[in-house]
Scaffold this motif. Structure first.
Motif, PDB file in Angstrom:
ATOM      1  N   ALA A   3      -6.104   0.090   6.034  1.00  0.00           N
ATOM      2  CA  ALA A   3      -5.895   0.597   7.392  1.00  0.00           C
ATOM      3  C   ALA A   3      -4.558   1.322   7.520  1.00  0.00           C
ATOM      4  O   ALA A   3      -4.478   2.397   8.132  1.00  0.00           O
ATOM      5  N   HIS A   4      -3.503   0.738   6.959  1.00  0.00           N
ATOM      6  CA  HIS A   4      -2.201   1.422   7.004  1.00  0.00           C
ATOM      7  C   HIS A   4      -2.296   2.805   6.356  1.00  0.00           C
ATOM      8  O   HIS A   4      -1.749   3.785   6.872  1.00  0.00           O
ATOM      9  N   LYS A  59      11.522  -1.064   4.524  1.00  0.00           N
ATOM     10  CA  LYS A  59      11.920  -1.357   5.901  1.00  0.00           C
ATOM     11  C   LYS A  59      10.789  -2.077   6.624  1.00  0.00           C
ATOM     12  O   LYS A  59       9.614  -1.830   6.372  1.00  0.00           O
ATOM     13  N   ALA A  60      11.161  -2.957   7.532  1.00  0.00           N
ATOM     14  CA  ALA A  60      10.169  -3.711   8.289  1.00  0.00           C
ATOM     15  C   ALA A  60       9.376  -2.794   9.211  1.00  0.00           C
ATOM     16  O   ALA A  60       9.920  -1.856   9.812  1.00  0.00           O
ATOM     17  N   MET A  61       8.085  -3.061   9.341  1.00  0.00           N
ATOM     18  CA  MET A  61       7.201  -2.299  10.212  1.00  0.00           C
ATOM     19  C   MET A  61       7.459  -2.665  11.673  1.00  0.00           C
ATOM     20  O   MET A  61       7.779  -3.811  12.001  1.00  0.00           O
ATOM     21  N   ASN A 105       0.857  -1.188   0.000  1.00  0.00           N
ATOM     22  CA  ASN A 105       0.000   0.000   0.000  1.00  0.00           C
ATOM     23  C   ASN A 105       0.890   1.234   0.000  1.00  0.00           C
ATOM     24  O   ASN A 105       1.936   1.251   0.650  1.00  0.00           O
ATOM     25  N   ASP A 106       0.482   2.265  -0.756  1.00  0.00           N
ATOM     26  CA  ASP A 106       1.288   3.476  -0.838  1.00  0.00           C
ATOM     27  C   ASP A 106       0.512   4.724  -0.417  1.00  0.00           C
ATOM     28  O   ASP A 106       0.922   5.845  -0.706  1.00  0.00           O
ATOM     29  N   GLY A 107      -0.610   4.539   0.264  1.00  0.00           N
ATOM     30  CA  GLY A 107      -1.412   5.664   0.714  1.00  0.00           C
ATOM     31  C   GLY A 107      -2.649   5.891  -0.122  1.00  0.00           C
ATOM     32  O   GLY A 107      -3.651   6.409   0.367  1.00  0.00           O
ATOM     33  N   PRO A 116       2.074   5.196   5.359  1.00  0.00           N
ATOM     34  CA  PRO A 116       3.011   5.399   4.243  1.00  0.00           C
ATOM     35  C   PRO A 116       3.780   6.707   4.340  1.00  0.00           C
ATOM     36  O   PRO A 116       4.963   6.754   3.987  1.00  0.00           O
ATOM     37  N   ALA A 117       3.139   7.759   4.837  1.00  0.00           N
ATOM     38  CA  ALA A 117       3.833   9.049   4.979  1.00  0.00           C
ATOM     39  C   ALA A 117       4.695   9.071   6.226  1.00  0.00           C
ATOM     40  O   ALA A 117       5.877   9.450   6.171  1.00  0.00           O
ATOM     41  N   SER A 118       4.145   8.650   7.364  1.00  0.00           N
ATOM     42  CA  SER A 118       4.890   8.742   8.621  1.00  0.00           C
ATOM     43  C   SER A 118       6.064   7.775   8.666  1.00  0.00           C
ATOM     44  O   SER A 118       7.096   8.072   9.280  1.00  0.00           O
ATOM     45  N   GLN A 119       5.921   6.625   8.015  1.00  0.00           N
ATOM     46  CA  GLN A 119       7.007   5.644   7.980  1.00  0.00           C
ATOM     47  C   GLN A 119       7.913   5.831   6.768  1.00  0.00           C
ATOM     48  O   GLN A 119       8.871   5.091   6.585  1.00  0.00           O
TER      49      GLN A 119
END
Length: 371
Positions: free
Chosen positions: A251-252, A291-293, A221-223, A258-261
């Motif tokens: 949900a992500h 990167k891993a969540m 997912n990219d937002g 996507p923005a905050s991470q």
């Protein structure tokens, strides 16, 4: 005898892989789609419509290309069918991602790249006009009786574009109209007859739903888009599992991850690549730059995803077992798999079981399902 598929009204609907020229205006719920299809002998020719160029002779390569498009179409068909209630029933949780939509998808022959353009023209009968290729259940388009195969002529009295630029420029006609109305008159051609229908605007979550043309077992997912690879689509055992997977991506995005991470750009590039008919799979070597969540981030998305899934009418009892099965079969050591990007399986499962019990309690007491 080798078989291909061609456009015929009343056949099973299929959604094809969005490639280089996805229709991006907001009336559409996600990617472009192929026409409905039915088996047809290779010697049978699609009938030319007035104003359209007759299809040339079919070649073995065109037939092969058409079969490839058809396989992808059936996979996206399933994705859209499962996604429909998630998008429509959760609009009050989508906040900034909610959009005014008409609820149909459309494309013409130029929505396919390269050699697939000609294959679509020959095997599917696609021409210069945009035509309806899918109607989302529960949408305004479905209520108005819009049908697969309808050619799009006008919207709000304005002529719609045709030809190579139509998939990318039609949004310039539809977009302003949707912001100023609760219903939209659309001129169509159906079986050679021109008519007008009025389509109510549907408020829904405006996420694109995409199929990734790759065998790795992952989802992205990219937002603004949620993608499931064909490998993951083969792994899920039920529509309930697929619904939860799609809801997790939603949900992500709804939580702004996507923005905050800071992974929107990286994942967006992967999605742009994998929607192609022939993607560059070298982008999937290793972690692909993702990167891993963290456990906290995933747990927050899991909680919201369970609510999204339940509100859409799906069974959430199998959510935690699904993630455990996925981790057992494709652990975090498989670098291009889902668990590598979301490794905190034990913590996630414990939190999911708690949220599932919470939702079940609300359902039994008929309380509103709000996270």
């Amino acid at each position: 005898m080798q078989h291909i598929h061609a456009l015929r009204r009343g056949a099973t609907m299929s959604y094809a892989l969005a490639t280089l020229s996805t229709i991006s205006f907001s009336l559409l719920l996600g990617a472009c789609s192929t026409p409905p299809v039915r088996p047809q002998a290779a010697t049978e020719r699609p009938t030319a419509t007035a104003g359209e160029t007759p299809a040339p002779a079919l070649t073995p390569q065109m037939a092969q290309d058409a079969e490839l498009l058809n396989r992808m179409a059936s996979q996206l068909d399933r994705l859209y069918r499962v996604a429909a209630p998630l998008l429509i029933n959760n609009v009050d949780l989508c906040k900034a991602q909610a959009r005014n939509l008409l609820g149909f998808t459309a494309k013409n022959r130029y929505s396919y790249p390269g050699d697939y353009n000609e294959a679509a023209h020959v095997a599917f009968g696609m021409g210069e006009h945009l035509q309806v290729t899918g109607v989302l259940a529960g949408s305004g388009a479905a209520q108005a009786g819009l049908q697969r195969g309808d050619r799009l002529l006008t919207a709000g009295g304005k002529k719609l574009p045709t030809g190579a630029n139509a998939p990318s420029t039609a949004g310039g006609v539809f977009g302003p109209l949707l912001t100023a109305t609760t219903s939209l008159p659309i001129g169509i051609e159906r079986d050679g007859d021109k008519r007008s229908i009025t389509v109510p605007v549907t408020r829904a979550c405006g996420f694109g739903i995409e199929l990734g043309n790759a065998d790795n077992v992952n989802a992205y997912n990219d937002g603004s888009r949620v993608m499931v690879t064909r490998g993951m689509l083969a792994f899920v055992r039920s529509d309930d599992e697929l619904a939860y997977l799609l809801a997790t991506g939603m949900a992500h995005s709804l939580l702004g991850h996507p923005a905050s991470q800071r992974y929107a750009g990286t994942v967006g590039g992967i999605i742009d690549n994998l929607v192609k008919v022939e993607p560059d799979t070298s982008m999937l070597i290793g972690s692909g730059g993702i990167k891993a969540m963290s456990a906290d981030t995933d747990i927050a998305a899991d909680r919201l995803a369970l609510y999204l899934t339940a509100r859409a009418g799906y069974d959430i009892d199998g959510a935690a077992p699904f993630w455990k099965r996925l981790a057992a079969n494709y652990p975090a050591t498989v670098l291009n798999g889902f668990v590598a990007n979301h490794p905190a399986t034990p913590a996630r499962v414990a939190a999911m079981e708690k949220t599932t019990a919470e939702i079940k309690s609300k359902q039994s007491t008929k309380k509103t399902l709000m996270p």
